[in-house]
Design a protein around this motif. Structure first.
Motif, short mmCIF file in Angstrom:
data_model
loop_
_atom_site.label_atom_id
_atom_site.label_comp_id
_atom_site.label_asym_id
_atom_site.label_seq_id
_atom_site.Cartn_x
_atom_site.Cartn_y
_atom_site.Cartn_z
N ASP A 130 0.81 -1.30 0.19
CA ASP A 130 0.03 0.14 0.05
C ASP A 130 0.79 0.74 -0.27
N GLN A 131 2.23 1.18 0.56
CA GLN A 131 3.31 2.35 -0.03
C GLN A 131 4.66 1.91 -1.00
N TRP A 132 4.65 2.76 -1.50
CA TRP A 132 6.20 2.33 -1.93
C TRP A 132 7.41 2.83 -0.70
N PRO A 133 8.44 2.16 -0.88
CA PRO A 133 8.97 1.18 0.32
C PRO A 133 9.85 2.66 0.48
N ASP A 134 10.23 2.82 1.66
CA ASP A 134 10.94 4.39 1.65
C ASP A 134 12.53 4.47 0.96
N TYR A 140 15.49 6.84 -5.00
CA TYR A 140 15.03 7.22 -6.17
C TYR A 140 14.06 7.97 -6.78
N LEU A 141 13.41 9.36 -5.97
CA LEU A 141 12.14 9.84 -6.20
C LEU A 141 11.13 9.48 -5.82
N MET A 142 10.14 9.99 -5.86
CA MET A 142 8.68 9.39 -5.62
C MET A 142 8.39 9.05 -7.51
N THR A 147 1.31 8.83 -6.58
CA THR A 147 2.41 8.69 -5.27
C THR A 147 1.89 7.77 -4.17
N SER A 148 1.25 6.86 -4.25
CA SER A 148 0.69 5.97 -3.66
C SER A 148 0.42 5.01 -4.65
N PRO A 149 0.85 3.44 -4.32
CA PRO A 149 0.12 2.31 -5.00
C PRO A 149 -0.65 2.13 -5.28
N VAL A 150 -1.65 2.43 -3.98
CA VAL A 150 -3.04 1.88 -4.64
C VAL A 150 -3.94 2.83 -5.98
#
Length: 207
Positions: A130-134, A140-142, A147-150
């Motif tokens: 549910d979120q891109w790994p920090d 590699y930036l957002m 901004t969300s994989p959802v």
């Protein structure tokens, strides 16, 4: 260490249930190799629950060796297990089950992010929920896909000297044309025209 798959396609004699039939019900038809000779954990997880890093609901996990398995396969499995302690995940699946799979089904993971380094061409694959790994956002930036994989669409882009590709997966992506499994399924489908969809099965194990 990596995990490899081994196995055989079996067929059941059409007259095995007749009172007069005295032979073995099941017979070895063809080895899995060279029909399939890949090491694809997405498909292993999807079908058999082995290396299931994406959280599939597997089709045929942990069933063990069929009680009525053909003797050559029983011997091959016993020999393999005796000389290799890593043998595990023995199971089987019928052509009837494979034929009726809903190829739109997805795993628990939202998708897979693949990163190919521009320096050494190495490829890394990450499960995305549910979120891109920090740590990846930091490097590699957002991702430009969102901004969300959802709800994020599939996409491919360049960042920090690497090529990144993201996309959701379905059963079709890991079992369909181009995966190698189409050859296995094609042979099983052809055999089913003679032995029936429940009279063809694939028996596998892993190390």
């Amino acid at each position: 260490m990596g995990t490899d798959i081994y196995g055989f396609i079996e067929t059941r004699h059409p007259r095995a249930d007749e009172d007069w039939y005295e032979g073995d019900a099941w017979a070895l038809s063809i080895p899995l190799y060279p029909l399939y000779d890949d090491r694809d954990y997405e498909s292993f997880g999807c079908l058999f629950g082995v290396r299931n890093w994406l959280g599939w609901t597997p089709t045929a996990a942990g069933r063990g060796l069929p009680a009525d398995v053909s003797e050559p396969i029983r011997i091959d499995y016993a020999n393999s297990a005796r000389i290799d302690a890593a043998i595990h995940g023995c199971t089987w699946v019928s052509w009837a089950e494979l034929r009726d799979l809903d190829m739109t089904v997805r795993p628990a993971a939202r998708g897979v992010l693949q990163i190919q380094s521009g320096e050494d061409s190495s490829i890394r694959r990450y499960r995305i929920d549910d979120q891109w790994p920090d740590e990846l956002v930091k490097l590699y930036l957002m991702p430009p896909v969102g901004t969300s994989p959802v709800g994020a669409p599939a996409g491919r882009w360049e960042a920090s000297g690497a090529t990144l590709e993201y996309g959701p997966l379905t059963r079709l992506d890991v079992l369909g044309p181009g995966t190698g499994w189409e050859h296995v399924f094609g042979v099983m489908q052809a055999l089913a025209r003679r032995f029936g969809p429940d009279g063809v099965r694939l028996v596998v194990w892993f190390d």
